[in-house]
Enzyme design. Structure first.
Site, PDB file in Angstrom:
ATOM      1  CG  ASP A  37      -2.174   0.842   0.991  1.00 23.20           C
ATOM      2  OD1 ASP A  37      -3.237   0.244   0.755  1.00 23.20           O
ATOM      3  OD2 ASP A  37      -2.084   2.082   1.015  1.00 23.20           O
ATOM      4  CE1 TYR A  38       2.592   7.118  -3.087  1.00 14.91           C
ATOM      5  CE2 TYR A  38       1.444   8.199  -1.273  1.00 14.91           C
ATOM      6  CZ  TYR A  38       2.363   8.242  -2.310  1.00 14.91           C
ATOM      7  OH  TYR A  38       3.047   9.408  -2.575  1.00 14.91           O
ATOM      8  CG  ASN A  90      -8.054  -4.095  -3.916  1.00 16.58           C
ATOM      9  OD1 ASN A  90      -9.191  -4.152  -4.395  1.00 16.58           O
ATOM     10  ND2 ASN A  90      -7.787  -3.429  -2.815  1.00 16.58           N
ATOM     11  CE1 TYR A 158     -12.644   3.046 -10.586  1.00 15.07           C
ATOM     12  CE2 TYR A 158     -14.897   2.569 -11.283  1.00 15.07           C
ATOM     13  CZ  TYR A 158     -13.819   2.323 -10.451  1.00 15.07           C
ATOM     14  OH  TYR A 158     -13.910   1.329  -9.499  1.00 15.07           O
ATOM     15  CE  LYS A 162     -11.274  -0.309 -11.285  1.00 12.51           C
ATOM     16  NZ  LYS A 162     -10.280  -1.128 -10.553  1.00 12.51           N
ATOM     17  CB  ILE A 191     -18.379  -2.462  -1.592  1.00 13.60           C
ATOM     18  CG1 ILE A 191     -18.561  -3.429  -2.760  1.00 13.60           C
ATOM     19  CG2 ILE A 191     -17.908  -3.188  -0.342  1.00 13.60           C
ATOM     20  CD1 ILE A 191     -19.585  -4.526  -2.527  1.00 13.60           C
TER      21      ILE A 191
END
Length: 272
Positions: A37-38, A90, A158, A162, A191
């Protein structure tokens, strides 16, 4: 327990939300997990939380916009645990202020989203696949989105990015299936991650609920459990697929909820 026992997983964007849920589920089911992760501090905290529960995890800095950073995360995973057999790509970005309709979209934002949302999937797979071949196989899972299958008034980049992830998933599955490497995608609908809960108003959530087939919204574990399934040998004959995890939001004729409401009103009027 033990559904991914003995496997080694790199989860990108694993410090929060869907990534964190997935990392925890994989660890609880026996995988050794690297959280990339960043936000390295949050990644370290997540890894420590997993360790505190008696499972195995560590953290590595990952800038998904940088090729070298992705390569280093894969190499760190192999150095730490000897191999990599699960890769969960992800990381994904969206920007409601700049990613607009085709006429007004910020072109620099288009390039940025394509670089992070698509190229990071390509690069993560590119660097992990040789190690998976040496290990005798593996499973790559990519986060797509329902934006890949349904258009909107904004988020042109986006959605296009995707959709590219969905197609790239098929290409990876085709090209490396004979090496016992499977590649699948997961396409979430709405979500309720912590970020979503903090940023989406109740009226907006109500709109989503109106069109869901199910009477509730999705949670991060709904995606995490799908990834867990695709990472495990339970899905050993599934490859090149993108599973839509969206509560039936896109299932029905879009007019169905309105017709149902009209019918309910008519029935109520007749009963008076």
């Amino acid at each position: 327990m033990g559904r991914v026992q003995g496997k080694v997983a790199l989860v990108t964007g694993g410090a929060s939300g869907i990534g964190l849920s997935t990392a925890m589920l994989l660890a609880k089911e026996g995988a050794k997990v690297v959280i990339g992760d960043y936000n390295i501090d949050a990644a370290k905290e997540a890894a420590q939380e997993i360790k505190n529960q008696g499972f195995e995890a560590t953290a590595v800095f990952l800038d998904a916009s940088k090729e070298e950073s992705i390569k280093e995360a894969v190499e760190f995973t192999v150095k730490e645990y000897g191999t990599i057999t699960i890769l969960y790509n992800n990381v994904g970005l969206t920007n409601l202020k700049k990613d607009l309709d085709v006429v007004n979209i910020d072109l620099d934002e288009w390039d940025r989203l394509m670089n992070v949302n698509v190229k990071s999937v390509l690069l993560g797979s590119r660097f992990a696949i040789p190690h998976m071949i040496k290990a005798g196989g593996g499973s790559i899972i990519n986060t797509a989105s329902m934006a890949a299958f349904a258009s909107d008034s904004i988020r042109s980049a986006y959605g296009a990015s995707k959709a590219a992830v969905v197609q790239l998933t098929k290409y990876i599955a085709t090209q490396y299936g004979k090496d016992n490497i499977r590649c699948n995608g997961v396409a979430p609908g709405l979500i309720l991650t912590p970020a979503a809960k903090n940023n989406l108003s109740q009226p907006l959530l109500d709109i989503f609920m109106k069109y869901n087939a199910l009477p509730y919204h999705g949670e991060a574990d709904d995606i995490g459990n799908t990834v867990l399934f695709l990472a495990s040998d339970e899905s050993k004959f599934i490859t090149g697929q993108t599973i839509q995890v969206e509560g039936g939001h896109y299932l029905a004729n879009p007019t169905a909820p309105d017709f149902n409401a009209m019918a309910a009103q008519a029935q109520a009027a007749q009963s008076k």
